[in-house]
Motif scaffolding. Structure first.
Motif, mmCIF file in Angstrom:
data_model
loop_
_atom_site.group_PDB
_atom_site.id
_atom_site.type_symbol
_atom_site.label_atom_id
_atom_site.label_comp_id
_atom_site.label_asym_id
_atom_site.label_seq_id
_atom_site.Cartn_x
_atom_site.Cartn_y
_atom_site.Cartn_z
ATOM 1 N N LEU A 177 0.818 -1.207 0.000
ATOM 2 C CA LEU A 177 0.000 0.000 0.000
ATOM 3 C C LEU A 177 0.854 1.260 0.000
ATOM 4 C CD1 LEU A 177 -2.831 -1.047 2.493
ATOM 5 C CD2 LEU A 177 -2.885 -1.035 -0.001
ATOM 6 N N THR A 178 1.983 1.212 0.705
ATOM 7 C CA THR A 178 2.876 2.371 0.731
ATOM 8 C C THR A 178 3.469 2.625 -0.652
ATOM 9 O OG1 THR A 178 3.444 1.909 3.034
ATOM 10 C CG2 THR A 178 4.906 3.390 1.830
ATOM 11 N N GLY A 179 3.817 1.543 -1.335
ATOM 12 C CA GLY A 179 4.436 1.692 -2.652
ATOM 13 C C GLY A 179 3.502 1.390 -3.803
ATOM 14 N N ILE A 180 2.191 1.637 -3.608
ATOM 15 C CA ILE A 180 1.206 1.251 -4.623
ATOM 16 C C ILE A 180 1.448 1.940 -5.962
ATOM 17 C CG2 ILE A 180 -0.476 3.034 -3.983
ATOM 18 C CD1 ILE A 180 -1.241 -0.629 -4.971
ATOM 19 N N ARG A 181 1.975 3.175 -5.933
ATOM 20 C CA ARG A 181 2.239 3.881 -7.193
ATOM 21 C C ARG A 181 3.354 3.193 -7.980
ATOM 22 N NH1 ARG A 181 0.190 7.184 -3.656
ATOM 23 N NH2 ARG A 181 -1.185 8.910 -4.299
ATOM 24 N N VAL A 182 4.368 2.728 -7.244
ATOM 25 C CA VAL A 182 5.457 2.013 -7.912
ATOM 26 C C VAL A 182 4.947 0.688 -8.474
ATOM 27 C CG1 VAL A 182 7.732 0.964 -7.601
ATOM 28 C CG2 VAL A 182 7.160 3.069 -6.382
ATOM 29 N N VAL A 183 4.120 0.005 -7.694
ATOM 30 C CA VAL A 183 3.556 -1.279 -8.134
ATOM 31 C C VAL A 183 2.795 -1.102 -9.439
ATOM 32 C CG1 VAL A 183 1.899 -3.102 -7.577
ATOM 33 C CG2 VAL A 183 3.415 -2.232 -5.800
ATOM 34 N N LYS A 184 1.968 -0.075 -9.490
ATOM 35 C CA LYS A 184 1.153 0.135 -10.686
ATOM 36 C C LYS A 184 1.980 0.628 -11.867
ATOM 37 C CE LYS A 184 -3.304 0.808 -8.436
ATOM 38 N NZ LYS A 184 -3.852 -0.399 -9.094
ATOM 39 N N SER A 185 2.975 1.470 -11.577
ATOM 40 C CA SER A 185 3.788 1.992 -12.684
ATOM 41 C C SER A 185 4.613 0.896 -13.344
ATOM 42 C CB SER A 185 4.699 3.122 -12.182
ATOM 43 O OG SER A 185 5.646 2.624 -11.259
ATOM 44 N N PHE A 186 4.975 -0.143 -12.578
ATOM 45 C CA PHE A 186 5.731 -1.262 -13.140
ATOM 46 C C PHE A 186 4.834 -2.457 -13.465
ATOM 47 C CE2 PHE A 186 9.227 1.102 -11.327
ATOM 48 C CZ PHE A 186 10.277 0.848 -12.194
ATOM 49 N N VAL A 187 3.522 -2.261 -13.328
ATOM 50 C CA VAL A 187 2.539 -3.303 -13.627
ATOM 51 C C VAL A 187 2.900 -4.605 -12.902
ATOM 52 C CG1 VAL A 187 1.124 -4.291 -15.470
ATOM 53 C CG2 VAL A 187 2.471 -2.254 -15.935
ATOM 54 N N ARG A 188 3.097 -4.506 -11.613
ATOM 55 C CA ARG A 188 3.513 -5.661 -10.807
ATOM 56 C C ARG A 188 2.390 -6.141 -9.890
ATOM 57 N NH1 ARG A 188 7.747 -8.671 -11.924
ATOM 58 N NH2 ARG A 188 8.583 -8.775 -9.800
#
Length: 577
Positions: free
Chosen positions: A200-211
């Motif tokens: 949840l903290t890094g949700i933007r990174v998760v979505k930007s890398f489609v992970r």
């Protein structure tokens, strides 16, 4: 472990005492009801005495109502006591954690501490409520009911004496196996919370890398591990139910068989046999309740041990009781300093650092990833203690200061900038809760934050979302710099905290520092040489060692690392142009 739990009772002692008292009165009335029913059957129903039936029936109603009232009172008192215990435990844990050093936090992890504050405290709360109510009710009921069976028929009472050891041994075996399983389960809870928090903290990174799929798989793996752990523990716990039912039905069958023969033989009345059946259920239900309490206590014991780990943990950094209460100036001295995160002199991150900085100087710090730049500056406000050597602020060993006094004079803008839910003013007043609006606006102008704040709909009253998600990285950095300046510190540390602003804004911030806070000692960790080249001295770190120290011009002549960084950035600037 018990000491920490009992200490958390505090203002709930009255409710904790009243609950068992009310339970005892409730049990007394419930145990007397079968006796009155036996008399009602023998002297009222069998004798056909209508008056006796009404009289005894009225007594039964009064006794049932009294049992109900005391049961309600007991439940209310137990709820108050357990809820108060949970509140106090959370208070104690949270306040104790506030005194932890970074090393202590690293040991338990954020997710582990959160689990202890939530799941573990709830388990202890539920167990405490069961202990002061059910764990009192069950044995009292067991003793009184058994005494009544002995009074009615000593011969039938021996049946219970055979059942109780069977149940006791069975429960002991279950408890011994399950405790270790629950300990493992709660450790897995920590892992699960850590995965969720990280996602949840890094949700933007998760979505930007489609992970998303990778994160789902990771969550699914740890969730399955938690499921397997609980399943294994629950499969053992549920064995207590068939064991209990076996004993209940065995006792009923034996009492029915032997009791019927006694009634036929004339040595026992029908009412007495009926009361024996009631006492059978009371005794065996008491044992069942005890088994439920045991299950709760098993879970709570694992949780209580985890809570105890937190409360027993001593901060690796302690403020001296008679610590120095004033920081003379912003001078900083590192005298043969070595530091290890694990406290091992043979496994250090910093090695033999000798550094002497006068008050009011500006020191730039450069170095590659893993050069221990952040580690170095964290020793100044004593976020960690040195392993070897001494760090002095104002000519005094930092370990001699009162921690609060020292840290109030050292403002840090950390590598990871954090803003909290609330208005811009509320966030900035973390630096000085008594700051006036004029002081807030002044530091924002110094940090080059005032221009973008003025463009916001509510200006300084604009609400910042949790984590500062509604401001950009550069805006967040400038707000954090302004917050640090509001402390009016003797030492200001910027840990790569202008990396998200453009070079023009960076230059304006440094110019404001020179002109407005010349007496404050400034440490600037940066990746861009342009951010530190006008510093009084520049420190080049390489793998925890001082590689070079001097002015911009001196390092261009003497430091190969500095020359290479400067050349690469100059080349990069030309290509960008």
């Amino acid at each position: 472990m018990v000491n920490h739990i009992t200490a958390a009772i505090r203002d709930n002692k009255k409710a904790s005492i009243l609950a068992p008292i009310f339970v005892c009165f409730e049990v007394i009335f419930e145990v007397l009801i079968p006796v009155v029913m036996a008399i009602l059957i023998d002297k009222g129903i069998d004798a056909g005495d209508q008056g006796e039936i009404l009289r005894l029936g009225g007594i039964l109603i009064v006794m049932a109502v009294c049992a109900l009232i005391f049961g309600v009172l007991a439940g209310g008192a137990a709820a108050d006591a357990s809820a108060g215990l949970a509140r106090n435990l959370r208070h104690d844990i949270y306040h104790h954690v506030q005194n932890f050093s970074f090393a202590n936090i690293d040991k338990f992890s954020t997710a582990g501490i959160v689990t202890r504050l939530t799941t573990d405290v709830t388990n202890v709360q539920n167990a405490y409520q069961m202990i002061i109510r059910v764990a009192v009710r069950a044995p009292v009921m067991l003793v009184f009911a058994f005494a009544m069976t002995v009074y009615i028929s000593p011969r039938l009472a021996t049946i219970y004496l055979c059942a109780i050891p069977i149940l006791g041994i069975g429960l002991a075996l279950i408890i011994s196996r399950v405790h270790g399983l629950f300990t493992q389960v709660f450790d897995t809870y920590d892992e699960l919370n850590n995965v969720v928090q990280e996602n949840l903290t890094g949700i933007r990174v998760v979505k930007s890398f489609v992970r998303e799929d990778f994160e789902k798989k990771k969550f699914g793996t740890i969730s399955e591990k938690l499921f397997r752990g609980f399943l294994k523990a629950e499969r053992l716990i549920i064995l207590n139910m068939p064991l209990m039912q076996f004993c209940v039905y065995a006792c009923l069958l034996l009492i029915s068989w032997i009791g019927a023969r006694l009634v036929v033989g004339g040595s026992m009345t029908t009412g007495a046999l009926t009361s024996m059946f009631n006492y059978t259920f009371q005794i065996l239900m008491s044992l069942m309740m005890l088994s439920m309490v045991m299950v709760m206590v098993i879970m709570a014991r694992s949780s209580a041990e985890r809570i105890e780990e937190i409360l027993e943990e001593e901060s690796s950094l302690k403020s001296k009781p008679d610590g120095v209460r004033e920081v003379p100036d912003g001078s900083v001295d590192f005298e043969n300093v070595s530091f290890s995160y694990v406290g091992d002199p043979n496994n250090t991150s910093l090695n033999h650092i000798d550094l002497h900085i006068r008050s009011g100087e500006t020191v730039g710090i450069l170095g590659g990833t893993g050069a221990s730049k952040t580690t170095l500056v964290q020793l100044i406000p004593r976020l960690y203690d040195v392993t070897v050597g001494t760090v002095k602020v104002g000519g005094i060993d930092v370990r001699e200061y009162d921690l609060e006094v020292l840290r109030n004079e050292v403002a840090m803008v950390l590598q990871k900038n954090t803003l909290f839910s609330g208005t811009i003013k509320e966030n900035l007043r973390w630096g000085n809760e008594h700051a006036t609006d004029e002081e807030i606006e002044r530091v924002c102008r110094l940090a080059q934050a005032d221009p973008f704040i003025q463009e916001m709909p509510d200006k300084y009253d604009t609400y910042i979302e949790q984590g500062g998600t509604n401001v950009s990285g550069g805006q967040k950095q400038r707000l954090c710099i302004a917050r640090a300046l509001l402390k009016k510190p003797k030492i200001l540390i910027l840990d790569d905290s202008t990396s998200a602003v453009d070079t023009k804004t960076d230059a304006l911030i440094r110019q404001a520092f020179r002109e407005e806070i010349p007496d404050t000692t400034k440490f600037i960790i940066a990746q861009r040489i342009s951010s530190v080249q006008d510093a009084d001295h520049i420190l080049v770190l390489d793998d925890g060692h001082i590689s070079a120290y001097g002015t911009h011009e001196e390092l261009l002549k003497t430091s190969q690392i500095y020359q290479e960084v400067f050349a690469s950035q100059q080349k990069g600037g030309e290509e960008d142009a």
